[in-house]
Design an enzyme around this catalytic site. Structure first.
Site, PDB file in Angstrom:
ATOM      1  N   HIS A   1       0.835  -1.200   0.000  1.00 52.44           N
ATOM      2  CA  HIS A   1       0.000   0.000   0.000  1.00 52.44           C
ATOM      3  C   HIS A   1       0.876   1.258   0.000  1.00 52.44           C
ATOM      4  CE1 HIS A   1      -3.661   2.308   1.300  1.00 52.44           C
ATOM      5  NE2 HIS A   1      -2.711   3.125   1.753  1.00 52.44           N
ATOM      6  N   GLU A   2       1.852   1.299   0.904  1.00 49.24           N
ATOM      7  CA  GLU A   2       2.726   2.468   1.001  1.00 49.24           C
ATOM      8  C   GLU A   2       3.627   2.605  -0.229  1.00 49.24           C
ATOM      9  OE1 GLU A   2       1.921   4.584   3.176  1.00 49.24           O
ATOM     10  OE2 GLU A   2       0.634   3.209   4.271  1.00 49.24           O
TER      11      GLU A   2
ATOM     12  N   HIS B   1       1.742   4.423  -2.949  1.00 55.47           N
ATOM     13  CA  HIS B   1       1.847   5.876  -2.756  1.00 55.47           C
ATOM     14  C   HIS B   1       3.200   6.370  -3.259  1.00 55.47           C
ATOM     15  CE1 HIS B   1      -1.794   6.502  -0.455  1.00 55.47           C
ATOM     16  NE2 HIS B   1      -1.436   5.634   0.484  1.00 55.47           N
TER      17      HIS B   1
END
Length: 155
Positions: A67-68, A71
């Site tokens: 997820h990170e 980003h």
């Protein structure tokens, strides 16, 4: 797990699932409470909540890492890196990252019980409060009547 091991793990996940190297720092941040991880826009560092690793294991943390990294890679590429952006949603689905992290088990212990309630003198509406407040400074949101403060006693 140490910060160095986490750094190596994130670099491996980045190369394996994204095909692009991760060139910044990654580390554990024990002060994170309500989130599994955080990507810093200015420094491009990734912080991971170590409590997630203890509570839910490696598989859950790998979802947070993906997820990170979504980003990270989208921001570096100048594409939509926010949760609401289509680019972010597509990349997250493609790599199999988690949309949300699991709640930590001790989260429920931190909530305080209601100690007070504000009661409208006109319509009887009740507002539960955890802290004491000056009722004379506020009015009812429903009818604009005066409020009185009482200690909360569950029925």
């Amino acid at each position: 797990m140490t910060d160095e091991e986490l750094q190596q793990w994130i670099e491996n996940v980045s190369l394996e699932h994204f095909g692009i190297p991760f060139r910044h720092r990654a580390f554990f941040n024990g002060r994170l409470r309500s989130t599994g991880g955080r990507y810093a826009l200015r420094s491009h560092h990734i912080e991971i909540n170590p409590h997630q690793l203890e509570a839910h294991g490696l598989e859950a943390v790998e979802g947070i890492i993906k997820h990170e990294l979504c980003h990270y890679h989208l921001h570096i590429a100048g594409r939509g890196y926010r949760h609401r952006d289509a680019d972010f949603k597509l990349l997250l689905a493609k790599v199999g990252g988690s949309r949300f992290c699991q709640a930590l088990p001790d989260k429920a212990k931190r909530t305080l019980p209601f100690k007070y309630k504000l009661i409208c003198c006109a319509c009887g509406m009740e507002y539960k409060r955890k802290r004491r407040m000056d009722a004379s400074r506020y009015r009812c949101g429903r009818c604009a009547g005066k409020l009185r403060l009482e200690e909360f006693k569950e029925a």
